[in-house]
Design an enzyme around this catalytic site. Sequence first.
Site, mmCIF file in Angstrom:
data_model
loop_
_atom_site.group_PDB
_atom_site.id
_atom_site.type_symbol
_atom_site.label_atom_id
_atom_site.label_comp_id
_atom_site.label_asym_id
_atom_site.label_seq_id
_atom_site.Cartn_x
_atom_site.Cartn_y
_atom_site.Cartn_z
ATOM 1 N N GLY A 11 9.341 -21.993 -29.305
ATOM 2 C CA GLY A 11 8.068 -21.312 -29.500
ATOM 3 C C GLY A 11 8.214 -19.804 -29.541
ATOM 4 O O GLY A 11 8.875 -19.215 -28.673
ATOM 5 N N ALA A 12 7.600 -19.183 -30.545
ATOM 6 C CA ALA A 12 7.647 -17.718 -30.690
ATOM 7 C C ALA A 12 6.275 -17.111 -30.415
ATOM 8 O O ALA A 12 5.819 -16.225 -31.117
ATOM 9 C CB ALA A 12 8.138 -17.336 -32.086
ATOM 10 N N GLU A 170 -15.626 -13.156 -27.894
ATOM 11 C CA GLU A 170 -15.076 -12.225 -28.885
ATOM 12 C C GLU A 170 -15.368 -12.706 -30.310
ATOM 13 O O GLU A 170 -15.686 -11.902 -31.198
ATOM 14 C CB GLU A 170 -13.572 -12.042 -28.660
ATOM 15 C CG GLU A 170 -13.266 -11.285 -27.377
ATOM 16 C CD GLU A 170 -11.820 -10.834 -27.283
ATOM 17 O OE1 GLU A 170 -11.593 -9.701 -26.831
ATOM 18 O OE2 GLU A 170 -10.921 -11.602 -27.668
ATOM 19 N N GLN A 314 -1.280 -11.635 -21.423
ATOM 20 C CA GLN A 314 -0.691 -10.708 -20.451
ATOM 21 C C GLN A 314 0.296 -11.409 -19.523
ATOM 22 O O GLN A 314 1.420 -10.929 -19.310
ATOM 23 C CB GLN A 314 -1.813 -10.048 -19.635
ATOM 24 C CG GLN A 314 -1.323 -9.043 -18.625
ATOM 25 C CD GLN A 314 -2.444 -8.401 -17.812
ATOM 26 O OE1 GLN A 314 -2.204 -7.541 -16.979
ATOM 27 N NE2 GLN A 314 -3.684 -8.821 -18.040
ATOM 28 N N LYS A 373 -9.372 -1.448 -25.623
ATOM 29 C CA LYS A 373 -8.888 -2.669 -26.282
ATOM 30 C C LYS A 373 -7.896 -2.310 -27.386
ATOM 31 O O LYS A 373 -6.834 -2.935 -27.524
ATOM 32 C CB LYS A 373 -10.082 -3.422 -26.863
ATOM 33 C CG LYS A 373 -9.744 -4.607 -27.752
ATOM 34 C CD LYS A 373 -9.434 -5.844 -26.962
ATOM 35 C CE LYS A 373 -9.307 -7.051 -27.863
ATOM 36 N NZ LYS A 373 -8.835 -8.232 -27.147
#
Length: 397
Positions: A11-12, A170, A314, A373
């Site tokens: 997985g990238a 969002e 994060q 942001k």
Amino acid sequence: MSSIPKIVILGAGYGGILTSLRLQKELNYNEADVTLVNKHDYHYITTHLHMPAAGTDHPDNARVNISKLIDEFKIDFVKSTVVQIRPQDRKVILEDGTLSYDYLVIGLGGESETFGIPGLAENAFTIRSINSVRLIREHIEYQFARYKREPHRTDYLTFVIGGAGFTGIEFIGELADRIPDLCKQFDVEPSLVKIVNVEAAPTALPGFDPELVEYAMQVLQKKGVTFRIGTAIKECTPDGVVVGEGEEIKSQTVIWTGGVRGNRLIEDAGFETMRGRVKVDEFLRAPGHENVYVLGDNSLMFNEQGRPYPPTAQIAMQQGVNCAHNLVASIRNQSPKAFVFSNKGTVASLGKGEAIGLAFGKKYKGRVAAWLKKAIDLRYLFIIGGISLVLRKGKFL
């Protein structure tokens, strides 16, 4: 173990790409054989997907070619899909081959959690990949075109978003910004368009600062969003959703953002999991497998209060850095370093020029939060690709 240990990274995403980049930097030549496996030849910025999904940005701006990030003399990149993980054999089965490993890093990303709601998997869209957001964008435009042919079908212009977490909020902010342009493009009366957000929890953005949540809801309500907070989706059908005590909301567009689970390949591999996520030890290793590290949406870690950390970009990035350090330490017979999450803050965008955030112990809202942001997005581009990637992609984020 062979003379040169083999490290395979699955997985990238945020965790996998940060592990790869750190290993690339810290390992000496011929100290390890590192292979990165990903089903696409690009890394995509998950925290940006809500914009192309709504049509306020192009999908290509949320992706970066892996070849632009890694040094292919130090890391072998294999574009393939993982079919099976066999920890007992130290092998990974791909759709077109097999890889053996001495160390395995699992960062395959999560899957949408439907919580068993009937019809959700079959009838709702999800914001999970570049291809999924392309589909959502085209579908939304198609609904406006359909309405012009069948003006009695107002359900074409009703958009239901399930979940009021970060992704849902969002996306709603971007969609609300896009609606006026679509109305102008298709000659549709704006008052006919409805954006309905349904959230089972008693508040939007559960766990976030109440003052900022209230501000966010006010901003979005002014943009025409209707909130149904404390209301559960009971069923999703081809004609919309059933909520609460049997109320039906007619809609041809249901977008589910209500939860993420781990990956079924991990469950199938025999690792001990909770909803497809491995409760890793303090060094990010799977229990009983000291050579297997699990990151991001696939890992489960608890804070000091005993609550699981949310699977954010994060935490995945910080896990990637820590994982690389521990891999190098293991190869060099040094002591590993326990993972400690350092919360740098959280920012949620609410559309153009609007956001809310908690960072550096302070609350931010409005344009200042939107700038924050932007700064976070630019910092990530710099971390993975340096100033050249910032200059190339930064203006789009």
